[in-house]
Structures are given as structure tokens and as C-alpha cells.
Write a protein that holds these residues in place. Structure first.
Motif, mmCIF file in Angstrom:
data_model
loop_
_atom_site.group_PDB
_atom_site.id
_atom_site.type_symbol
_atom_site.label_atom_id
_atom_site.label_comp_id
_atom_site.label_asym_id
_atom_site.label_seq_id
_atom_site.Cartn_x
_atom_site.Cartn_y
_atom_site.Cartn_z
ATOM 1 N N GLN A 49 -1.669 13.147 -10.458
ATOM 2 C CA GLN A 49 -0.813 14.506 -10.682
ATOM 3 C C GLN A 49 -1.068 14.553 -12.219
ATOM 4 O O GLN A 49 -1.444 15.476 -13.130
ATOM 5 N N ARG A 50 -0.910 13.075 -12.874
ATOM 6 C CA ARG A 50 -0.787 13.340 -14.402
ATOM 7 C C ARG A 50 -2.244 13.378 -15.005
ATOM 8 O O ARG A 50 -2.478 14.083 -15.756
ATOM 9 N N GLY A 51 -3.291 13.073 -13.723
ATOM 10 C CA GLY A 51 -4.686 13.202 -14.221
ATOM 11 C C GLY A 51 -5.039 14.805 -14.248
ATOM 12 O O GLY A 51 -5.666 15.182 -15.294
ATOM 13 N N ILE A 52 -4.547 15.371 -13.240
ATOM 14 C CA ILE A 52 -4.869 16.909 -13.252
ATOM 15 C C ILE A 52 -4.191 17.635 -14.250
ATOM 16 O O ILE A 52 -4.807 18.559 -14.727
ATOM 17 N N THR A 53 -3.138 17.580 -14.599
ATOM 18 C CA THR A 53 -2.326 17.806 -15.931
ATOM 19 C C THR A 53 -3.078 17.519 -16.965
ATOM 20 O O THR A 53 -3.324 18.650 -17.873
ATOM 21 N N TYR A 54 -3.553 16.492 -17.180
ATOM 22 C CA TYR A 54 -4.361 16.101 -18.280
ATOM 23 C C TYR A 54 -5.709 17.001 -18.403
ATOM 24 O O TYR A 54 -5.974 17.580 -19.507
ATOM 25 N N SER A 66 0.907 -1.198 0.169
ATOM 26 C CA SER A 66 0.022 0.110 0.068
ATOM 27 C C SER A 66 0.876 1.356 0.042
ATOM 28 O O SER A 66 0.542 2.324 -0.501
ATOM 29 N N SER A 67 1.895 1.258 0.535
ATOM 30 C CA SER A 67 2.798 2.434 0.671
ATOM 31 C C SER A 67 3.482 2.664 -0.668
ATOM 32 O O SER A 67 3.496 3.765 -1.111
ATOM 33 N N CYS A 68 3.831 1.689 -1.597
ATOM 34 C CA CYS A 68 4.122 1.656 -2.795
ATOM 35 C C CYS A 68 3.052 2.287 -3.854
ATOM 36 O O CYS A 68 3.312 3.138 -4.602
ATOM 37 N N SER A 69 1.846 1.803 -3.641
ATOM 38 C CA SER A 69 0.896 2.143 -4.394
ATOM 39 C C SER A 69 0.365 3.545 -4.233
ATOM 40 O O SER A 69 -0.140 3.974 -5.115
ATOM 41 N N ASN A 70 0.479 4.024 -2.963
ATOM 42 C CA ASN A 70 0.093 5.416 -2.560
ATOM 43 C C ASN A 70 1.047 6.246 -3.603
ATOM 44 O O ASN A 70 0.288 7.313 -3.909
ATOM 45 N N LYS A 71 2.219 6.061 -3.629
ATOM 46 C CA LYS A 71 3.136 6.875 -4.521
ATOM 47 C C LYS A 71 2.667 6.709 -6.021
ATOM 48 O O LYS A 71 2.460 7.864 -6.485
ATOM 49 N N ASP A 72 2.423 5.456 -6.329
ATOM 50 C CA ASP A 72 1.835 5.394 -7.722
ATOM 51 C C ASP A 72 0.527 5.897 -7.908
ATOM 52 O O ASP A 72 0.426 6.898 -9.118
ATOM 53 N N ILE A 73 -0.483 6.131 -7.052
ATOM 54 C CA ILE A 73 -1.542 6.725 -7.144
ATOM 55 C C ILE A 73 -1.524 8.403 -7.253
ATOM 56 O O ILE A 73 -2.086 8.904 -7.863
ATOM 57 N N ASP A 74 -0.411 8.808 -6.215
ATOM 58 C CA ASP A 74 -0.317 10.132 -6.230
ATOM 59 C C ASP A 74 0.282 10.601 -7.615
ATOM 60 O O ASP A 74 -0.174 11.725 -8.146
ATOM 61 N N SER A 75 1.098 10.019 -8.228
ATOM 62 C CA SER A 75 1.558 10.357 -9.334
ATOM 63 C C SER A 75 0.699 10.060 -10.731
ATOM 64 O O SER A 75 0.567 11.189 -11.489
ATOM 65 N N CYS A 76 -0.333 9.228 -10.421
ATOM 66 C CA CYS A 76 -1.121 9.164 -11.479
ATOM 67 C C CYS A 76 -2.133 10.221 -11.469
ATOM 68 O O CYS A 76 -2.676 10.760 -12.188
ATOM 69 N N GLU A 101 -10.261 16.701 -9.999
ATOM 70 C CA GLU A 101 -9.329 16.179 -8.911
ATOM 71 C C GLU A 101 -10.070 14.853 -8.264
ATOM 72 O O GLU A 101 -9.351 13.854 -8.360
ATOM 73 N N THR A 102 -11.130 15.052 -7.800
ATOM 74 C CA THR A 102 -12.088 13.799 -7.143
ATOM 75 C C THR A 102 -12.029 12.776 -8.351
ATOM 76 O O THR A 102 -11.858 11.450 -8.077
ATOM 77 N N VAL A 103 -12.469 12.999 -9.545
ATOM 78 C CA VAL A 103 -12.418 11.836 -10.486
ATOM 79 C C VAL A 103 -11.089 11.366 -10.816
ATOM 80 O O VAL A 103 -11.048 10.164 -11.095
ATOM 81 N N ALA A 104 -10.063 12.107 -10.879
ATOM 82 C CA ALA A 104 -8.700 11.775 -11.211
ATOM 83 C C ALA A 104 -8.348 10.630 -10.072
ATOM 84 O O ALA A 104 -8.001 9.720 -10.160
ATOM 85 N N ILE A 105 -8.730 11.086 -8.614
ATOM 86 C CA ILE A 105 -8.622 10.287 -7.539
ATOM 87 C C ILE A 105 -9.216 9.032 -7.797
ATOM 88 O O ILE A 105 -8.582 7.797 -7.526
ATOM 89 N N GLU A 106 -10.526 8.907 -8.081
ATOM 90 C CA GLU A 106 -11.307 7.806 -8.198
ATOM 91 C C GLU A 106 -10.714 6.849 -9.375
ATOM 92 O O GLU A 106 -10.626 5.599 -9.220
ATOM 93 N N LYS A 107 -10.448 7.451 -10.436
ATOM 94 C CA LYS A 107 -9.622 6.520 -11.641
ATOM 95 C C LYS A 107 -8.417 6.080 -11.151
ATOM 96 O O LYS A 107 -8.305 4.853 -11.462
ATOM 97 N N CYS A 108 -7.692 6.796 -10.533
ATOM 98 C CA CYS A 108 -6.427 6.224 -10.240
ATOM 99 C C CYS A 108 -6.365 5.181 -9.124
ATOM 100 O O CYS A 108 -5.498 4.493 -9.002
#
Length: 63
Positions: A27-32, A15-25, A49-56
Motif C-alpha cells: 500500500q505504501r508502494g502504491i501510494t508512492y 508468515s501470517s505476521c509478515s503478510n500483514k507487513d507485506i500488505d502495508s508495504c 502494483e506488481t513491482v510493489a508486491i515483488e519489492k515488498c
């Protein structure tokens, strides 16, 4: 008992590794969404931002 401990430890490490991956995702979603002019509110009225969090949260390759 040892197997339970190892299972919990593995879950925490994953979960700690995936949190970093989710955060990066996210940020890419927000940029998109900013690039396509849909930030901060999408055309359907949802918060980008909420939609990006849900998708990621479902898959870190969403964006």
C-alpha cells in the motif's frame, strides 16, 4: 516429531505476521507510485502494483 510441529507452527505464525507487513508495504508502494505519477504503469512498462508486491516480498521496508 515435536520439533517438526513447533517448526511448522512457528513458520505459520511468522508468515501470517509478515503478510500483514507485506500488505502495508504494498500500500505504501502504491501510494508512492501515485505521488510520483507512475501509477498504474511505470516508465519501463511494468505494472506498478506488481513491482510493489515483488519489492515488498523481498523486504517490507522497500517503501
Amino acid at each position: 516429531m515435536k520439533n517438526i510441529f513447533l517448526g511448522v507452527l512457528s513458520a505459520l505464525l511468522f508468515s501470517s505476521c509478515s503478510n500483514k507487513d507485506i500488505d502495508s508495504c504494498v500500500q505504501r508502494g502504491i501510494t508512492y507510485y501515485k505521488e510520483i505519477g507512475s501509477y498504474p504503469i511505470l516508465s519501463d512498462g511494468k505494472n506498478a502494483e506488481t513491482v510493489a508486491i515483488e519489492k515488498c516480498s523481498r523486504t517490507t521496508s522497500a517503501f
